[in-house]
Design an enzyme around this catalytic site. Structure first.
Site, PDB file in Angstrom:
ATOM      1  CG  ASN A  79      11.839   5.090   7.885  1.00 26.57           C
ATOM      2  OD1 ASN A  79      10.818   4.349   7.732  1.00 26.57           O
ATOM      3  ND2 ASN A  79      11.714   5.322   7.134  1.00 26.57           N
ATOM      4  CE1 TYR A 145      13.964  -4.330   1.900  1.00 29.28           C
ATOM      5  CE2 TYR A 145      12.468  -5.969   2.038  1.00 29.28           C
ATOM      6  CZ  TYR A 145      13.138  -4.508   2.631  1.00 29.28           C
ATOM      7  OH  TYR A 145      11.901  -4.304   3.537  1.00 29.28           O
ATOM      8  CB  ALA A 147      19.972 -12.133   3.306  1.00 26.74           C
TER       9      ALA A 147
END
Ligand code: NAP
Length: 223
Positions: A79, A145, A147
């Site tokens: 996460n 972000y 990519a």
């Protein structure tokens, strides 16, 4: 009762996942750099001091978990993530590199190091973003972000294929636009609402639907 390991569990969506999974009786082992009072209140075990981009720490985590987990690792939730913006006019390549380290390479090294603790029926969940969907990109920018999350999606597809023989199912899940520090607490849903949807998706994950990209609300997302 499942043994669940969650990275970035000290705040935001990771904390809400830890709270809800613990409340239903799962055994939550939280991994973080620094713990929080909220996390201390719910996690069965906390492994702090782990920067997911530090390969030695991640290797050490395998040893720590093999000693402290009571049984196999049933669910790994990658996460932890970072979100920055770069426009063409202000291209900060260090920032882009850092997002790849946290959002793409770290989940892969965690999967490589912790999948030996998993068995048939275990689940690996990578928290991605809809912004990693190439088909869904209608507004540009966010080079690092977008990519790094698109690359995480690609990594996850390979993991789904490579871990299938071990009986481990893999999913990439978009949590929604969630009110956390990452987005200045703007968002459409609370971390609790997001976590509830993510847990439903995790419960539904199996070897028949492994390699899927879902929104927490159950919608299948385009790559
Ligand atoms: N919020 C949204 O709208 C949204 C939308 C799409 C996807 N997501 C994804 O959801 C996930 C959780 O995000 P969030 O909204 O809960 O954000 P958040 O509140 O900013 O939490 C980010 C978590 O990641 C951890 N982290 C970052 N870099 C790390 C590193 N190098 N090593 C270890 N831990 C690290 C942070 O730990 P520290 O406290 O130590 O910094 C924190 O626990 C991320 O993967 C994010 O990309 C969020």
């Amino acid at each position: 009762m499942a043994n669940v390991v969650i990275t970035g569990a000290n705040r935001g969506i990771g904390l809400a996942l830890a709270q809800q999974l613990a409340a239903r009786g799962d055994r939550v082992t939280a991994v973080c750099r620094d713990s929080s009072d909220e996390l201390e209140a719910v996690a069965d075990q906390i492994v702090s001091g782990i920067d997911v981009t530090d390969e030695n720490s991640v290797r050490g985590l395998q040893t720590i978990l093999s000693e402290i987990l009571d049984g196999d690792l049933d669910i790994l939730i990658n996460n932890a993530g970072v979100f920055r913006n770069e426009s063409l006019q202000q291209l900060d390549t260090d920032s882009i590199r850092q997002q790849f380290e946290v959002n793409t390479i770290a989940p892969l090294t965690l999967a490589a190091n912790l999948s030996p603790l998993m068995v048939a029926g275990s689940k690996l969940v990578n928290i991605t973003s809809r912004m990693g969907s190439i088909a869904d990109n209608g507004s540009g920018q966010y080079y690092g972000y977008r990519a790094s999350k698109a690359a995480l999606n690609a990594v996850s597809k390979s993991l789904a294929l490579d871990l299938h023989p071990q009986g481990i199912a893999v999913a990439v899940l978009h949590p929604g636009f969630v009110q956390t520090r990452m987005v200045g607490f703007n968002g459409d849903v609370t971390p609790e609402q997001s976590a509830a949807g993510l847990i439903q998706r995790i419960d539904e994950l199996n070897l028949a639907n492994t390699g899927s990209f879902w929104h927490a609300n159950g919608e299948a997302l385009p790559w």
